[in-house]
Design a protein around this motif. Sequence first.
Motif, PDB file in Angstrom:
ATOM      1  N   GLU A 141      84.326  42.424  33.167  1.00 35.48           N
ATOM      2  CA  GLU A 141      82.869  42.464  33.336  1.00 35.48           C
ATOM      3  C   GLU A 141      82.306  41.085  33.656  1.00 35.48           C
ATOM      4  O   GLU A 141      81.190  40.725  33.246  1.00 35.48           O
ATOM      5  CB  GLU A 141      82.188  43.045  32.091  1.00 35.48           C
ATOM      6  CG  GLU A 141      82.597  44.465  31.761  1.00 35.48           C
ATOM      7  CD  GLU A 141      82.057  45.507  32.736  1.00 35.48           C
ATOM      8  OE1 GLU A 141      81.319  45.128  33.665  1.00 35.48           O
ATOM      9  OE2 GLU A 141      82.391  46.701  32.564  1.00 35.48           O
ATOM     10  N   ASN A 142      83.082  40.306  34.423  1.00 37.93           N
ATOM     11  CA  ASN A 142      82.709  38.955  34.876  1.00 37.93           C
ATOM     12  C   ASN A 142      82.685  37.925  33.749  1.00 37.93           C
ATOM     13  O   ASN A 142      82.198  36.804  33.959  1.00 37.93           O
ATOM     14  CB  ASN A 142      81.350  38.952  35.588  1.00 37.93           C
ATOM     15  CG  ASN A 142      81.392  39.641  36.934  1.00 37.93           C
ATOM     16  OD1 ASN A 142      82.403  40.238  37.313  1.00 37.93           O
ATOM     17  ND2 ASN A 142      80.296  39.595  37.659  1.00 37.93           N
TER      18      ASN A 142
ATOM     19  N   GLU B  96      81.936  33.242  38.042  1.00 37.00           N
ATOM     20  CA  GLU B  96      82.273  33.983  39.254  1.00 37.00           C
ATOM     21  C   GLU B  96      82.309  33.016  40.436  1.00 37.00           C
ATOM     22  O   GLU B  96      82.202  31.807  40.271  1.00 37.00           O
ATOM     23  CB  GLU B  96      81.284  35.121  39.505  1.00 37.00           C
ATOM     24  CG  GLU B  96      79.851  34.709  39.687  1.00 37.00           C
ATOM     25  CD  GLU B  96      78.906  35.894  39.877  1.00 37.00           C
ATOM     26  OE1 GLU B  96      79.316  37.033  39.568  1.00 37.00           O
ATOM     27  OE2 GLU B  96      77.775  35.675  40.342  1.00 37.00           O
ATOM     28  N   ALA B  97      82.493  33.551  41.642  1.00 37.71           N
ATOM     29  CA  ALA B  97      82.515  32.767  42.887  1.00 37.71           C
ATOM     30  C   ALA B  97      83.555  31.650  42.871  1.00 37.71           C
ATOM     31  O   ALA B  97      83.253  30.505  43.233  1.00 37.71           O
ATOM     32  CB  ALA B  97      81.121  32.204  43.172  1.00 37.71           C
TER      33      ALA B  97
ATOM     34  N   THR C 289      74.402  35.181  37.465  1.00 41.64           N
ATOM     35  CA  THR C 289      72.967  35.487  37.395  1.00 41.64           C
ATOM     36  C   THR C 289      72.558  36.402  38.550  1.00 41.64           C
ATOM     37  O   THR C 289      71.470  36.257  39.115  1.00 41.64           O
ATOM     38  CB  THR C 289      72.125  34.193  37.424  1.00 41.64           C
ATOM     39  OG1 THR C 289      72.527  33.391  38.543  1.00 41.64           O
ATOM     40  CG2 THR C 289      72.298  33.400  36.143  1.00 41.64           C
ATOM     41  N   GLY C 290      73.449  37.332  38.905  1.00 38.05           N
ATOM     42  CA  GLY C 290      73.138  38.249  39.992  1.00 38.05           C
ATOM     43  C   GLY C 290      73.019  37.515  41.312  1.00 38.05           C
ATOM     44  O   GLY C 290      73.807  36.631  41.630  1.00 38.05           O
TER      45      GLY C 290
ATOM     46  N   GLY D   7      70.461  26.145  45.978  1.00 34.74           N
ATOM     47  CA  GLY D   7      70.061  27.485  46.387  1.00 34.74           C
ATOM     48  C   GLY D   7      71.205  28.370  46.826  1.00 34.74           C
ATOM     49  O   GLY D   7      70.987  29.500  47.267  1.00 34.74           O
ATOM     50  N   GLY D   8      72.441  27.898  46.699  1.00 34.62           N
ATOM     51  CA  GLY D   8      73.603  28.654  47.166  1.00 34.62           C
ATOM     52  C   GLY D   8      74.599  28.964  46.065  1.00 34.62           C
ATOM     53  O   GLY D   8      74.367  28.696  44.887  1.00 34.62           O
ATOM     54  N   GLN D   9      75.734  29.531  46.488  1.00 37.74           N
ATOM     55  CA  GLN D   9      76.820  29.878  45.568  1.00 37.74           C
ATOM     56  C   GLN D   9      78.156  29.672  46.266  1.00 37.74           C
ATOM     57  O   GLN D   9      78.332  30.054  47.433  1.00 37.74           O
ATOM     58  CB  GLN D   9      76.695  31.334  45.112  1.00 37.74           C
ATOM     59  CG  GLN D   9      77.702  31.733  44.038  1.00 37.74           C
ATOM     60  CD  GLN D   9      77.620  33.212  43.701  1.00 37.74           C
ATOM     61  OE1 GLN D   9      77.461  34.052  44.574  1.00 37.74           O
ATOM     62  NE2 GLN D   9      77.751  33.543  42.413  1.00 37.74           N
TER      63      GLN D   9
END
Length: 378
Positions: A228-229, A258-259, A277-278, A313-315
Amino acid sequence: MSKIKTHLLLIILLATAMLQQAAAQTENAISEFKPGAVWYDKKGVAINAHGGGILYKNGLYYWFGEHKVEGSAGNTSMVGVHCYSSADLYNWKDEGIALAMSDDPQSDIVKGCVLERPKVVYNKKTKKYVMWFHLELKGKGYSAARAAVAVSDKVTGPYQFIKSYRPNAGKMPFYPQGTPEAEKVNCAAVADNDKFFCRDLEGGQMARDMTIFVDDDGKAYHVFSSEENYTLHVAELTADYTGHTGKYSRVFIGKQTEAPALFKRNGIYYMIGSGCTGWAPNAARWFTAKSIFGPWEYHGNPCEGPKKEITFGGQSTHVLPIAGKKDAFIFMADKWVPDNAIDGRYLWLPITFKGDDISIVWKDSWRLNDKSNFSLGN
Protein backbone atom coordinates in the motif's frame (compact mmCIF):
# COMPACT_ATOMS: atom_id res chain seq x y z
CA MET A 1 5.70 18.21 -71.42
CA SER A 2 8.35 15.52 -72.03
CA LYS A 3 8.90 12.66 -69.59
CA ILE A 4 12.39 13.99 -68.84
CA LYS A 5 11.02 17.42 -67.89
CA THR A 6 8.30 15.79 -65.80
CA HIS A 7 10.86 13.71 -63.92
CA LEU A 8 13.06 16.78 -63.37
CA LEU A 9 10.08 18.72 -62.03
CA LEU A 10 9.22 15.93 -59.62
CA ILE A 11 12.82 15.76 -58.42
CA ILE A 12 12.89 19.53 -57.88
CA LEU A 13 9.59 19.45 -55.97
CA LEU A 14 10.77 16.55 -53.80
CA ALA A 15 14.10 18.27 -53.08
CA THR A 16 12.28 21.49 -52.21
CA ALA A 17 9.98 19.65 -49.81
CA MET A 18 12.97 17.95 -48.16
CA LEU A 19 14.79 21.25 -47.77
CA GLN A 20 11.70 22.87 -46.27
CA GLN A 21 11.35 19.98 -43.81
CA ALA A 22 15.03 20.21 -42.89
CA ALA A 23 14.72 23.97 -42.43
CA ALA A 24 11.67 23.52 -40.20
CA GLN A 25 13.51 20.97 -38.08
CA THR A 26 16.53 23.29 -37.82
CA GLU A 27 14.24 26.14 -36.82
CA ASN A 28 12.71 23.96 -34.09
CA ALA A 29 16.13 22.77 -32.86
CA ILE A 30 17.10 23.68 -29.31
CA SER A 31 20.43 23.70 -27.50
CA GLU A 32 19.45 24.07 -23.85
CA PHE A 33 17.05 22.58 -21.32
CA LYS A 34 14.23 24.71 -19.94
CA PRO A 35 12.66 22.72 -17.08
CA GLY A 36 8.88 22.98 -17.00
CA ALA A 37 8.53 24.54 -20.47
CA VAL A 38 6.59 22.81 -23.25
CA TRP A 39 9.12 20.58 -25.03
CA TYR A 40 8.57 20.02 -28.74
CA ASP A 41 9.85 17.16 -30.91
CA LYS A 42 11.55 17.70 -34.27
CA LYS A 43 8.17 18.06 -35.98
CA GLY A 44 7.07 20.78 -33.58
CA VAL A 45 4.67 18.56 -31.64
CA ALA A 46 4.78 18.53 -27.83
CA ILE A 47 6.64 15.46 -26.57
CA ASN A 48 4.20 12.94 -25.08
CA ALA A 49 6.27 10.60 -22.88
CA HIS A 50 5.23 11.02 -19.26
CA GLY A 51 6.60 9.10 -16.27
CA GLY A 52 9.33 7.89 -18.57
CA GLY A 53 12.79 6.45 -18.67
CA ILE A 54 15.66 6.51 -21.14
CA LEU A 55 17.75 3.75 -22.72
CA TYR A 56 21.08 4.57 -24.41
CA LYS A 57 21.96 2.28 -27.32
CA ASN A 58 24.39 2.60 -30.23
CA GLY A 59 24.89 6.33 -29.91
CA LEU A 60 21.24 7.24 -29.48
CA TYR A 61 19.04 7.91 -26.47
CA TYR A 62 15.54 6.40 -26.50
CA TRP A 63 12.90 8.02 -24.32
CA PHE A 64 9.90 5.86 -23.40
CA GLY A 65 6.89 7.30 -21.58
CA GLU A 66 3.15 7.25 -21.09
CA HIS A 67 1.21 8.68 -24.03
CA LYS A 68 -1.46 10.92 -22.52
CA VAL A 69 -4.65 12.31 -24.06
CA GLU A 70 -6.66 15.47 -23.36
CA GLY A 71 -8.60 15.79 -20.11
CA SER A 72 -8.71 13.71 -16.94
CA ALA A 73 -9.30 10.56 -19.05
CA GLY A 74 -5.64 10.92 -19.99
CA ASN A 75 -4.72 9.39 -16.65
CA THR A 76 -5.81 6.06 -18.08
CA SER A 77 -3.96 4.52 -21.01
CA MET A 78 -5.87 4.91 -24.26
CA VAL A 79 -2.90 4.75 -26.65
CA GLY A 80 0.19 3.14 -25.11
CA VAL A 81 3.89 3.78 -24.58
CA HIS A 82 5.43 6.46 -26.80
CA CYS A 83 9.06 6.35 -27.95
CA TYR A 84 11.39 9.15 -29.06
CA SER A 85 15.07 9.10 -30.08
CA SER A 86 17.83 11.68 -29.82
CA ALA A 87 21.56 11.99 -30.33
CA ASP A 88 21.96 15.11 -28.19
CA LEU A 89 19.18 14.88 -25.54
CA TYR A 90 17.77 18.24 -26.64
CA ASN A 91 16.13 17.38 -29.94
CA TRP A 92 13.88 14.34 -30.21
CA LYS A 93 12.53 12.37 -33.15
CA ASP A 94 9.10 10.77 -32.78
CA GLU A 95 9.53 7.00 -33.17
CA GLY A 96 5.83 6.26 -32.66
CA ILE A 97 4.02 3.98 -30.22
CA ALA A 98 6.35 1.25 -28.94
CA LEU A 99 3.64 -0.67 -27.04
CA ALA A 100 0.04 -0.21 -28.15
CA MET A 101 -2.96 -0.74 -25.93
CA SER A 102 -5.27 -3.59 -26.94
CA ASP A 103 -8.86 -3.50 -28.18
CA ASP A 104 -9.46 -6.93 -26.63
CA PRO A 105 -11.55 -6.52 -23.45
CA GLN A 106 -9.95 -9.70 -22.06
CA SER A 107 -6.44 -8.27 -22.33
CA ASP A 108 -4.69 -6.91 -19.24
CA ILE A 109 -3.62 -3.92 -21.33
CA VAL A 110 -7.01 -3.12 -22.88
CA LYS A 111 -7.61 0.57 -23.57
CA GLY A 112 -8.69 2.26 -20.36
CA CYS A 113 -6.31 0.39 -18.06
CA VAL A 114 -3.70 2.36 -16.11
CA LEU A 115 -0.15 2.02 -17.42
CA GLU A 116 2.53 3.99 -15.58
CA ARG A 117 6.28 4.59 -15.51
CA PRO A 118 7.48 2.38 -18.41
CA LYS A 119 11.18 1.54 -18.37
CA VAL A 120 13.12 -0.32 -21.09
CA VAL A 121 16.42 -2.17 -20.67
CA TYR A 122 18.48 -4.28 -23.08
CA ASN A 123 19.39 -7.88 -22.29
CA LYS A 124 22.79 -8.72 -23.80
CA LYS A 125 22.27 -12.48 -23.46
CA THR A 126 18.86 -12.73 -25.14
CA LYS A 127 19.39 -9.65 -27.35
CA LYS A 128 15.87 -8.58 -26.42
CA TYR A 129 14.60 -5.20 -25.31
CA VAL A 130 12.53 -5.62 -22.16
CA MET A 131 9.90 -3.14 -20.99
CA TRP A 132 8.50 -3.12 -17.45
CA PHE A 133 5.68 -0.92 -16.20
CA HIS A 134 3.16 -0.53 -13.38
CA LEU A 135 -0.27 -1.80 -14.46
CA GLU A 136 -3.73 -1.33 -13.00
CA LEU A 137 -6.56 -3.33 -14.58
CA LYS A 138 -9.34 -1.43 -16.30
CA GLY A 139 -12.15 -0.41 -13.97
CA LYS A 140 -10.32 -1.59 -10.83
CA GLY A 141 -8.91 1.74 -9.69
CA TYR A 142 -5.51 1.14 -8.09
CA SER A 143 -6.38 -2.18 -6.45
CA ALA A 144 -4.56 -4.52 -8.87
CA ALA A 145 -1.06 -3.07 -8.20
CA ARG A 146 0.70 -5.27 -10.77
CA ALA A 147 4.06 -5.37 -12.47
CA ALA A 148 3.86 -5.97 -16.22
CA VAL A 149 6.44 -6.89 -18.84
CA ALA A 150 6.73 -6.78 -22.64
CA VAL A 151 9.58 -7.59 -25.05
CA SER A 152 10.79 -6.61 -28.51
CA ASP A 153 13.56 -7.45 -30.96
CA LYS A 154 13.86 -3.76 -31.88
CA VAL A 155 14.40 -0.90 -29.47
CA THR A 156 11.54 1.14 -30.93
CA GLY A 157 9.17 -1.84 -30.95
CA PRO A 158 6.59 -3.05 -31.46
CA TYR A 159 6.71 -4.61 -27.98
CA GLN A 160 4.79 -7.80 -27.29
CA PHE A 161 2.98 -7.89 -23.95
CA ILE A 162 3.84 -11.04 -21.97
CA LYS A 163 2.12 -10.90 -18.57
CA SER A 164 1.18 -8.89 -15.50
CA TYR A 165 1.24 -10.15 -11.92
CA ARG A 166 2.19 -9.37 -8.34
CA PRO A 167 5.84 -10.27 -7.70
CA ASN A 168 7.40 -12.78 -5.34
CA ALA A 169 4.32 -14.72 -4.25
CA GLY A 170 5.07 -16.81 -1.16
CA LYS A 171 8.62 -15.48 -0.87
CA MET A 172 10.03 -13.94 2.30
CA PRO A 173 12.43 -11.00 1.96
CA PHE A 174 16.20 -11.18 1.91
CA TYR A 175 17.83 -9.51 4.90
CA PRO A 176 21.09 -7.62 4.21
CA GLN A 177 23.85 -7.95 6.76
CA GLY A 178 23.10 -5.77 9.76
CA THR A 179 19.32 -5.78 9.36
CA PRO A 180 17.83 -5.10 12.82
CA GLU A 181 15.59 -7.84 14.21
CA ALA A 182 12.76 -5.32 14.43
CA GLU A 183 12.77 -5.03 10.62
CA LYS A 184 12.42 -8.77 10.00
CA VAL A 185 8.94 -9.98 9.09
CA ASN A 186 7.02 -12.13 11.57
CA CYS A 187 3.61 -12.98 10.14
CA ALA A 188 2.79 -15.02 13.23
CA ALA A 189 2.76 -11.82 15.29
CA VAL A 190 1.95 -9.16 12.74
CA ALA A 191 3.13 -5.64 13.52
CA ASP A 192 1.64 -2.58 11.85
CA ASN A 193 4.62 -2.31 9.48
CA ASP A 194 4.10 -5.91 8.31
CA LYS A 195 0.34 -6.19 8.03
CA PHE A 196 0.11 -5.47 4.29
CA PHE A 197 3.14 -7.60 3.54
CA CYS A 198 1.66 -10.58 5.39
CA ARG A 199 -1.76 -10.02 3.82
CA ASP A 200 -0.24 -10.27 0.33
CA LEU A 201 2.39 -12.93 0.99
CA GLU A 202 0.54 -15.80 -0.66
CA GLY A 203 -0.70 -13.94 -3.74
CA GLY A 204 2.33 -11.72 -4.35
CA GLN A 205 3.36 -8.25 -3.24
CA MET A 206 1.80 -5.04 -4.55
CA ALA A 207 3.87 -3.28 -7.24
CA ARG A 208 3.10 0.35 -8.09
CA ASP A 209 5.55 3.22 -8.85
CA MET A 210 8.67 1.54 -10.20
CA THR A 211 11.96 1.61 -12.04
CA ILE A 212 14.40 -0.93 -13.48
CA PHE A 213 18.13 -0.84 -12.74
CA VAL A 214 20.82 -2.89 -14.53
CA ASP A 215 24.01 -3.28 -12.50
CA ASP A 216 27.58 -3.47 -13.76
CA ASP A 217 27.49 -7.28 -13.73
CA GLY A 218 24.43 -7.38 -15.99
CA LYS A 219 21.96 -8.33 -13.25
CA ALA A 220 18.72 -6.37 -13.31
CA TYR A 221 16.53 -5.22 -10.44
CA HIS A 222 12.92 -4.10 -10.21
CA VAL A 223 12.42 -1.40 -7.58
CA PHE A 224 8.83 -0.57 -6.69
CA SER A 225 6.44 0.85 -4.12
CA SER A 226 4.69 -1.98 -2.28
CA GLU A 227 2.57 -2.73 0.77
CA GLU A 228 0.00 0.00 0.00
CA ASN A 229 2.95 2.30 -0.86
CA TYR A 230 4.31 2.12 2.69
CA THR A 231 7.54 0.29 1.74
CA LEU A 232 9.87 0.00 -1.23
CA HIS A 233 10.97 -3.40 -2.54
CA VAL A 234 14.27 -4.01 -4.36
CA ALA A 235 13.73 -7.25 -6.30
CA GLU A 236 16.14 -9.25 -8.43
CA LEU A 237 15.00 -10.16 -11.95
CA THR A 238 15.67 -13.42 -13.76
CA ALA A 239 18.55 -13.70 -16.23
CA ASP A 240 16.27 -12.84 -19.17
CA TYR A 241 14.81 -9.86 -17.25
CA THR A 242 11.22 -11.06 -17.72
CA GLY A 243 10.48 -12.41 -14.22
CA HIS A 244 11.47 -12.29 -10.56
CA THR A 245 13.90 -14.70 -8.87
CA GLY A 246 12.24 -14.41 -5.44
CA LYS A 247 15.19 -12.55 -3.88
CA TYR A 248 14.26 -9.06 -2.68
CA SER A 249 14.66 -6.68 0.25
CA ARG A 250 12.40 -4.10 1.89
CA VAL A 251 13.55 -0.47 2.10
CA PHE A 252 12.47 2.41 4.37
CA ILE A 253 9.76 0.25 5.92
CA GLY A 254 6.51 2.02 6.75
CA LYS A 255 7.73 5.43 5.55
CA GLN A 256 5.60 5.78 2.38
CA THR A 257 8.05 6.24 -0.49
CA GLU A 258 7.20 6.16 -4.19
CA ALA A 259 8.65 7.32 -7.55
CA PRO A 260 12.02 5.52 -7.15
CA ALA A 261 14.90 6.39 -9.49
CA LEU A 262 18.31 4.67 -9.16
CA PHE A 263 21.87 5.22 -10.33
CA LYS A 264 25.36 4.13 -9.32
CA ARG A 265 28.52 6.20 -8.84
CA ASN A 266 31.93 5.18 -7.45
CA GLY A 267 30.51 1.87 -6.21
CA ILE A 268 27.69 3.56 -4.28
CA TYR A 269 24.03 3.03 -5.14
CA TYR A 270 21.86 6.14 -5.07
CA MET A 271 18.08 6.26 -5.00
CA ILE A 272 15.86 9.33 -5.29
CA GLY A 273 12.15 9.09 -4.49
CA SER A 274 9.21 11.06 -3.14
CA GLY A 275 6.63 10.90 -0.40
CA CYS A 276 3.06 9.77 -1.09
CA THR A 277 0.64 12.67 -1.55
CA GLY A 278 -1.33 11.57 -4.60
CA TRP A 279 -0.95 13.90 -7.58
CA ALA A 280 0.23 16.75 -5.33
CA PRO A 281 4.03 17.29 -5.28
CA ASN A 282 6.06 16.88 -2.10
CA ALA A 283 9.69 16.95 -0.98
CA ALA A 284 12.06 14.56 -2.72
CA ARG A 285 14.15 12.19 -0.62
CA TRP A 286 17.40 10.38 -1.34
CA PHE A 287 19.18 7.30 -0.08
CA THR A 288 22.52 5.53 -0.52
CA ALA A 289 23.70 1.96 -0.09
CA LYS A 290 26.85 -0.08 -0.65
CA SER A 291 24.76 -3.05 -1.78
CA ILE A 292 21.72 -2.97 -4.04
CA PHE A 293 19.71 -4.80 -1.36
CA GLY A 294 20.80 -2.37 1.33
CA PRO A 295 20.86 -1.39 4.05
CA TRP A 296 19.84 1.96 2.54
CA GLU A 297 20.64 5.19 4.41
CA TYR A 298 18.17 8.08 4.29
CA HIS A 299 19.62 11.56 3.62
CA GLY A 300 16.65 13.93 3.34
CA ASN A 301 15.74 16.32 0.54
CA PRO A 302 18.40 16.87 -2.19
CA CYS A 303 16.60 19.83 -3.82
CA GLU A 304 17.79 23.44 -3.54
CA GLY A 305 16.10 26.57 -4.79
CA PRO A 306 12.54 27.91 -5.17
CA LYS A 307 9.87 25.35 -4.32
CA LYS A 308 12.48 22.85 -3.17
CA GLU A 309 9.97 21.60 -0.57
CA ILE A 310 7.75 20.32 -3.43
CA THR A 311 10.55 19.17 -5.78
CA PHE A 312 9.97 22.28 -7.91
CA GLY A 313 6.42 21.08 -8.56
CA GLY A 314 7.48 17.69 -9.94
CA GLN A 315 8.11 14.08 -8.98
CA SER A 316 11.08 11.84 -9.77
CA THR A 317 10.84 9.29 -12.56
CA HIS A 318 14.39 8.46 -13.74
CA VAL A 319 18.07 9.33 -13.35
CA LEU A 320 19.97 9.36 -16.64
CA PRO A 321 23.75 8.82 -16.84
CA ILE A 322 25.08 10.91 -19.74
CA ALA A 323 27.12 8.76 -22.10
CA GLY A 324 30.81 9.66 -22.22
CA LYS A 325 30.67 12.10 -19.31
CA LYS A 326 32.07 11.20 -15.91
CA ASP A 327 29.87 11.99 -12.91
CA ALA A 328 27.20 13.49 -15.18
CA PHE A 329 23.65 12.49 -14.29
CA ILE A 330 20.30 14.10 -15.10
CA PHE A 331 17.45 14.04 -12.61
CA MET A 332 14.22 13.54 -14.56
CA ALA A 333 10.91 14.48 -12.99
CA ASP A 334 7.34 14.99 -14.17
CA LYS A 335 5.07 17.87 -13.29
CA TRP A 336 1.69 16.14 -13.30
CA VAL A 337 -1.49 17.88 -14.48
CA PRO A 338 -4.26 15.44 -13.49
CA ASP A 339 -7.09 17.59 -14.89
CA ASN A 340 -5.44 17.64 -18.33
CA ALA A 341 -2.86 14.87 -18.31
CA ILE A 342 -1.40 15.62 -21.75
CA ASP A 343 -0.15 18.99 -20.46
CA GLY A 344 2.16 17.40 -17.89
CA ARG A 345 5.64 18.97 -18.12
CA TYR A 346 9.16 17.58 -17.82
CA LEU A 347 11.66 18.83 -15.26
CA TRP A 348 15.22 17.81 -16.16
CA LEU A 349 17.96 19.09 -13.89
CA PRO A 350 21.64 18.20 -13.38
CA ILE A 351 22.69 16.32 -10.27
CA THR A 352 25.70 17.95 -8.63
CA PHE A 353 28.10 16.20 -6.26
CA LYS A 354 30.10 17.24 -3.25
CA GLY A 355 32.02 14.14 -2.27
CA ASP A 356 29.37 11.44 -2.09
CA ASP A 357 26.55 13.89 -1.35
CA ILE A 358 24.16 15.10 -4.04
CA SER A 359 22.24 18.29 -4.75
CA ILE A 360 19.57 19.08 -7.32
CA VAL A 361 19.58 22.84 -7.83
CA TRP A 362 16.81 24.63 -9.74
CA LYS A 363 17.84 26.25 -13.03
CA ASP A 364 15.57 28.17 -15.40
CA SER A 365 17.75 26.90 -18.24
CA TRP A 366 21.00 24.96 -18.56
CA ARG A 367 23.34 23.22 -21.00
CA LEU A 368 25.14 19.89 -21.00
CA ASN A 369 28.52 21.36 -21.87
CA ASP A 370 28.63 23.54 -18.76
CA LYS A 371 30.76 21.39 -16.44
CA SER A 372 29.76 23.41 -13.38
CA ASN A 373 26.30 21.84 -13.61
CA PHE A 374 27.57 18.42 -12.57
CA SER A 375 30.25 18.81 -9.92
CA LEU A 376 30.67 20.99 -6.85
CA GLY A 377 34.06 19.49 -6.03
CA ASN A 378 35.19 17.34 -3.10
